[in-house]
Write a protein that holds these residues in place. Structure first.
Motif, PDB file in Angstrom:
ATOM      1  N   ASN A   1      -2.767   0.745  -5.287  1.00  0.00           N
ATOM      2  CA  ASN A   1      -1.538   0.066  -4.647  1.00  0.00           C
ATOM      3  C   ASN A   1      -1.028  -0.726  -5.548  1.00  0.00           C
ATOM      4  O   ASN A   1      -1.090  -1.926  -5.884  1.00  0.00           O
TER       5      ASN A   1
ATOM      6  N   ASP B   1      -4.522  -4.443   4.046  1.00  0.00           N
ATOM      7  CA  ASP B   1      -5.703  -4.613   4.609  1.00  0.00           C
ATOM      8  C   ASP B   1      -6.616  -5.693   3.837  1.00  0.00           C
ATOM      9  O   ASP B   1      -7.906  -5.726   3.866  1.00  0.00           O
TER      10      ASP B   1
ATOM     11  N   ARG C   1      -9.632   4.437   4.234  1.00  0.00           N
ATOM     12  CA  ARG C   1      -9.487   3.077   4.096  1.00  0.00           C
ATOM     13  C   ARG C   1     -10.339   2.427   4.940  1.00  0.00           C
ATOM     14  O   ARG C   1     -10.901   1.044   4.277  1.00  0.00           O
TER      15      ARG C   1
ATOM     16  N   TYR D   1     -13.314   0.891   3.117  1.00  0.00           N
ATOM     17  CA  TYR D   1     -13.020  -0.329   1.917  1.00  0.00           C
ATOM     18  C   TYR D   1     -13.006  -1.519   2.928  1.00  0.00           C
ATOM     19  O   TYR D   1     -13.564  -2.671   2.676  1.00  0.00           O
ATOM     20  N   GLU D   2     -12.386  -1.303   4.328  1.00  0.00           N
ATOM     21  CA  GLU D   2     -12.484  -2.549   5.149  1.00  0.00           C
ATOM     22  C   GLU D   2     -13.691  -3.073   5.556  1.00  0.00           C
ATOM     23  O   GLU D   2     -14.049  -4.303   5.486  1.00  0.00           O
TER      24      GLU D   2
ATOM     25  N   PRO E   1       0.780  -1.404  -0.138  1.00  0.00           N
ATOM     26  CA  PRO E   1       0.001   0.152  -0.010  1.00  0.00           C
ATOM     27  C   PRO E   1       0.843   1.212   0.046  1.00  0.00           C
ATOM     28  O   PRO E   1       1.889   1.274   0.730  1.00  0.00           O
TER      29      PRO E   1
ATOM     30  N   ARG F   1      -7.305  -5.495   0.832  1.00  0.00           N
ATOM     31  CA  ARG F   1      -8.157  -5.010  -0.285  1.00  0.00           C
ATOM     32  C   ARG F   1      -7.190  -5.447  -1.502  1.00  0.00           C
ATOM     33  O   ARG F   1      -7.645  -5.555  -2.657  1.00  0.00           O
TER      34      ARG F   1
END
Lengths: 294, 285
Positions: free
Chosen positions: B86, A16, B172, B175-176, A9, A18
């Protein structure tokens, strides 16, 4: 399953999950595409620089190779006989003077519009911002007539006026937003200490707004560096970089292709931008992102 | 104290932008060769637009740029934004793909045109891949497509930068939460990313309308002659310029001004439409 290396990240905000979830075939197709785009951009610049040292024959016969010798004379020819030299100096003068003039006019206006809270300020702000949408084609006829009557055709002064005036909407827009982000208590303290409005503005607020002002100046300068439409309209036998390039291309119709000299000319236009970008690139990018993103 | 702060900027802005706009509107209702008398013509210039094939081509080309390239730029920028969120080297890629938009249109136009030259690099590459008979990129039928592709290449970086900045501001934990609820990647994009970026997207669309309408020098230099290119690739900006400063014939300032007015109206209509269609309650986060 461990996250692949490229999912780190950006802000270190922990793995996380994602990253892992979005891995799909599509994703793996796109990562090379993103790199390909970046590599292509770098390649075009590099190819232009390399070709500027070749002969025109080499540009066509050996487009992928290195030059057999570094032909600096291409640059000399571009600078002198292709008028790029005059163009670079004129364009620098133009963007410098009009950039400073824009700031001198826009900064106090933006400060007043963001702080004084007059009844008309929101209307005025809207009027300035509407100026962002006015295309050059909607104003060029009257400007041409006016400068013609004033005997200011073929003069850099007219271009400076045009660049300053058309640059104001963006400068006021960005600086108004910037002044709004500055804390109010400093000004209140200055007022209590008996400072005049002008003093507060010029000695306290202006220095605080320095980074916003530099961003505006840079963006204006870059935006006007190769401006063509108004330059074509105003200038006749004087050159800016874009006019010199256009004229050289026209001349190539008759004198034969001298592409390597043209590439040297293009390099002379792009090199200052590269230097500026390496030096201030992240700041320019952040400035754009902040200016439109908020 | 308000007046002395604002007046200088307002005066220059009025002289260079506002007053000329109003005067342009007046000129657009006249026939005028610049020198000599101006004759009132009512809506004649506007009426002539529909029957002038060059104008119609220029108009259609402008619409292709606005909607065709616009849609492509947004799809690519969004894809890049999602992708770069990312990815290793994101800052570097962002910095590199933004750069072309800073380079003067004259320069990138010349380079882009040269790439597709008959002896240009693109043909060398596909020749190396075994294509002996490359399409005439710069022939009448293909040239404008190549120009559109170039315009897209130039602008993708800017929008990626703006959209990325907006995406970065999304917290963030949202999203979690979406992950905990079992959202698919598409659902996360549709219900978390997009709603929170909506406001920035609408600013981008407005910016695109203004930018797309004023594209001029990229097309002007593309064919490498230094003069006006083939009429088939003109857009409204080039049409307006050519009416005012034709290479042969008398200048038609009235028509040039009318075209300018049309571009202005298009910019305003699309801006208002974009803001109105995309109007959402600003989501606070």
């Amino acid at each position: 399953m461990n996250a692949p290396a490229d999912t780190a990240p950006p802000n270190g905000a922990a793995r996380d999950g994602r990253g892992r979830r979005s891995r799909s075939g599509f994703h793996y197709l796109l990562i090379p595409a993103a790199w390909a785009l970046a590599v292509f951009d770098l390649f075009v610049v590099a190819w232009m620089l390399i070709s500027s040292f070749k002969t025109t024959r080499e540009v066509f016969l050996d487009p992928w190779g290195l030059p057999s010798a570094l032909r600096w004379e291409n640059y000399v020819e571009a600078w002198n006989s292709a008028n790029i030299g005059e163009g670079v100096l004129n364009s620098m003068l133009l963007v410098g003077v009009s950039g400073v003039a824009t700031i001198i006019l826009a900064a106090p206006a933006a400060y007043a519009l963001s702080r004084f809270g007059n009844r008309g300020s929101s209307t005025l702000t809207v009027i300035f911002v509407l100026g962002l949408g006015v295309p050059a084609q909607a104003i060029f006829i009257p400007l041409y007539i006016a400068f013609d009557r004033l005997g200011l055709i073929n003069s850099l002064t007219s271009l400076q006026l045009i660049y300053t005036g058309t640059g104001l909407p963006f400068a006021v827009f960005l600086l108004t937003a910037f002044f709004r982000t500055l804390p109010r208590d400093i000004e209140e303290a200055a007022v209590i200490d008996g400072a005049s409005t002008w003093y507060t503005y010029s000695r306290i607020m202006l220095p605080l707004a320095r980074s916003g002002i530099i961003t505006v100046f840079m963006l204006q300068a870059i935006g006007h560096w190769g401006e063509t439409f108004f330059a074509l309209m105003v200038l006749q036998d004087k050159h800016t970089i874009s006019l010199a390039l256009l004229e050289f291309m026209k001349a190539m119709q008759y004198t034969g292709a001298r592409w390597s000299v043209l590439f040297a000319g293009l390099s002379l236009v792009v090199l200052p931008l590269i230097v500026l970008y390496v030096w201030l690139g992240s700041r320019i990018v952040e400035g754009i992102a902040a200016g439109y993103g908020k | 104290m308000f007046v002395p702060f604002v007046a200088p900027a307002l005066i220059v802005f009025t002289l260079i932008v506002l007053a000329p706009t109003v005067f342009s509107l007046w000129v657009s209702f006249n026939e005028w060769a610049g020198a000599g008398p101006m004759t009132f013509a009512g809506f004649a210039n506007y009426a002539r637009m529909a029957s002038d094939p060059v104008f119609v081509t220029s108009f259609v080309n402008t619409m292709w740029t606005l909607f065709g390239v616009g849609a492509a730029v947004f799809v690519v920028s969004f894809a890049l934004t999602m992708l770069l969120q990312n990815m290793l080297g994101r800052k570097f890629i962002r910095l590199v793909i933004f750069f072309p938009s800073l380079v003067p249109g004259v320069v990138v136009g010349i380079l882009w045109g040269f790439l597709f030259n008959a002896d240009g690099l693109v043909n060398t590459v596909i020749g190396g891949l075994g294509v002996d008979d490359p399409p005439g990129w710069l022939s009448q039928e293909h040239m404008f497509k190549i120009i559109l592709l170039g315009i897209m290449w130039l602008h993708t970086g800017v929008y990626t930068v703006i959209l990325m900045a907006a995406a970065d501001r999304i917290p963030r934990d949202l999203y979690e939460a979406a992950d905990l609820a079992g959202a698919t990647p598409w659902q996360r994009f549709r219900y978390v990313t997009l709603p929170l970026m909506w406001d920035v997207v609408s600013v981008c669309i407005v910016l695109w309308c203004v930018q797309a309408l004023k594209i001029f020098e990229f097309i002007l230099v593309f064919t490498g002659t230094g003069g006006l290119p083939d009429r088939g690739v003109w857009n409204l900006a080039l049409f307006s310029y050519a009416e005012a400063f034709p290479t042969d014939g008398t200048p038609a300032f009235g028509m040039a001004a009318a075209t300018g007015m049309l571009i202005l109206v298009l910019a305003m209509v699309f801006t208002v439409l974009a803001r109105w269609v995309l109007r959402r309650d600003d989501v606070q986060y």
